[in-house]
Scaffold this motif. Structure first.
Motif, PDB file in Angstrom:
ATOM      1  N   ASP A 156      28.812  37.890  40.822  1.00  0.00           N
ATOM      2  CA  ASP A 156      30.146  37.342  40.614  1.00  0.00           C
ATOM      3  C   ASP A 156      30.747  38.032  39.402  1.00  0.00           C
ATOM      4  O   ASP A 156      30.105  38.119  38.351  1.00  0.00           O
TER       5      ASP A 156
ATOM      6  N   GLY B 280      29.894  38.688  45.466  1.00  0.00           N
ATOM      7  CA  GLY B 280      30.026  37.238  45.525  1.00  0.00           C
ATOM      8  C   GLY B 280      31.484  36.832  45.391  1.00  0.00           C
ATOM      9  O   GLY B 280      32.143  36.448  46.343  1.00  0.00           O
ATOM     10  N   SER B 281      32.024  36.942  44.173  1.00  0.00           N
ATOM     11  CA  SER B 281      33.423  36.599  43.921  1.00  0.00           C
ATOM     12  C   SER B 281      33.900  37.366  42.696  1.00  0.00           C
ATOM     13  O   SER B 281      33.100  37.963  41.974  1.00  0.00           O
TER      14      SER B 281
ATOM     15  N   HIS C 143      36.920  36.690  39.529  1.00  0.00           N
ATOM     16  CA  HIS C 143      38.001  35.895  38.947  1.00  0.00           C
ATOM     17  C   HIS C 143      38.589  36.657  37.770  1.00  0.00           C
ATOM     18  O   HIS C 143      37.854  37.134  36.901  1.00  0.00           O
TER      19      HIS C 143
ATOM     20  N   LYS D 235      37.230  34.708  47.853  1.00  0.00           N
ATOM     21  CA  LYS D 235      36.475  35.662  47.045  1.00  0.00           C
ATOM     22  C   LYS D 235      37.184  36.034  45.739  1.00  0.00           C
ATOM     23  O   LYS D 235      36.535  36.238  44.716  1.00  0.00           O
TER      24      LYS D 235
ATOM     25  N   ASN E  95      33.886  29.631  35.454  1.00  0.00           N
ATOM     26  CA  ASN E  95      33.639  30.889  36.155  1.00  0.00           C
ATOM     27  C   ASN E  95      32.420  31.635  35.615  1.00  0.00           C
ATOM     28  O   ASN E  95      32.299  32.844  35.804  1.00  0.00           O
TER      29      ASN E  95
ATOM     30  N   ARG F 242      24.319  34.926  37.675  1.00  0.00           N
ATOM     31  CA  ARG F 242      25.051  35.749  38.645  1.00  0.00           C
ATOM     32  C   ARG F 242      26.246  36.493  38.054  1.00  0.00           C
ATOM     33  O   ARG F 242      26.684  37.497  38.607  1.00  0.00           O
ATOM     34  N   THR F 243      26.792  35.995  36.955  1.00  0.00           N
ATOM     35  CA  THR F 243      28.062  36.525  36.453  1.00  0.00           C
ATOM     36  C   THR F 243      27.881  37.800  35.635  1.00  0.00           C
ATOM     37  O   THR F 243      27.018  37.882  34.770  1.00  0.00           O
TER      38      THR F 243
END
Length: 312
Positions: free
Chosen positions: A169, A207-208, A210, A237, A272, A277-278
């Motif tokens: 992400d 993943g996504s 932002h 997404k 977020n 994962r980020t």
């Protein structure tokens, strides 16, 4: 390569060999070596671009290029479309050394386009804010369609996953013209989503992503309509919030759902951030970068998953 402003290229010149960054753990392999991005940029004297980035990776070749389009991105920012040599390549988030005939100083500008646009049209884009620094001043006062320049790609701050890499992400945090490399990353993310969709899931599965983007007012939010459009293509997404710190005029209706008054908040960052994962990219004024970095680490995001570019 099809482009309306293609022309015959002269041979590219080359500089001495320079080693590429060594292979590193996942987040560094995706984004480039993090250690260089944590360098101390403070100085009483404003450093020249080449001096400031002396420790960064650079490609060997210096390529000729020609300006084939100019538009006003805002009252203070011009966006250039530049046709480049067929061998020119870059990764989303990187910058160019920008050489101008007759101008002694070398510019340093991040790409604000995706590697996909280069593949499709042979074009890159740069968004340059007006300053009296000679390269930026030339862009705003002398540069015309047809102007010839030369460019060399560099930078350790990039997003370039392979299909076999684990899904991550992205949290993209931009301040002012620091949006340029992050917009390139966002566009590349959109391209990867389209590729994965068309290949039936065989390409990289992100993943996504932002984007938190802060500026003084909505007039200084670069690429805002395109950012909203990209988020609309993949609403599950991609997402974004614009933050304005000195907005006086009423916010335009189509921007209102995305605009928040004041600085980027800890609450938005926390919503977020997943420490496992980020991967976070930061690009903006040094005080903002340092404050956001500290907040992210307080929220549990490891330091080596917070990558930033501080240019001024």
């Amino acid at each position: 390569m099809s482009t309306p402003c293609w022309f015959i290229w002269s041979a590219a010149r080359s500089f001495g060999p320079r080693q590429s960054p060594a292979t590193a753990p996942l987040c560094r392999r995706l984004l480039g070596p993090g250690s260089a991005n944590w360098r101390n940029m403070s100085s009483k004297r404003q450093m020249d671009h080449l001096e400031r980035t002396a420790s960064n990776y650079r490609q060997n070749a210096l390529y000729p290029a020609q300006v084939c389009g100019i538009m006003a991105e805002s009252e203070t920012v011009k966006r250039l479309r530049i046709a480049v040599h067929p061998d020119f390549s870059f990764k989303a988030g990187q910058w160019v050394d920008f050489f101008i005939p007759g101008v002694e100083k070398v510019g340093g500008f991040s790409m604000c386009s995706s590697p996909g646009l280069l593949q499709r049209e042979g074009i890159i884009e740069l968004a340059v804010k007006y300053t009296k620094h000679p390269p930026a001043h030339w862009v705003h006062t002398v540069c015309t369609v047809g102007s010839r320049v030369a460019m060399r790609v560099g930078g350790d701050f990039y997003f370039d996953p392979t299909p076999s890499d684990p899904s991550v992400d992205l949290l993209l945090v931009a301040g002012g013209v620091g949006i340029n490399p992050l917009y390139s990353v966002l566009l590349h993310t959109s391209d990867l989503l389209h590729l994965n969709q068309s290949s039936g899931g065989r390409d990289y599965n992100i993943g996504s992503a932002h984007l938190c983007y802060s500026a003084k007012n909505t007039q200084e939010l670069l690429f805002k309509s395109s950012i909203i459009e990209k988020c609309g293509e993949f609403p599950n997404k991609l997402s974004c919030n614009f933050h304005v710190t000195q907005q006086r005029a009423e916010v335009e209706p189509h921007l209102q759902p995305f605009v928040k008054g004041g600085r980027i908040s800890e609450e938005e960052l926390q919503a977020n951030v997943d420490p496992q994962r980020t991967l976070c990219y930061l690009c903006g004024p040094p005080p903002m970068t340092e404050a956001i970095s500290k907040t992210l680490m307080d929220l549990g995001l490891p330091k080596d998953r917070i990558l930033f570019e501080k240019w001024w």
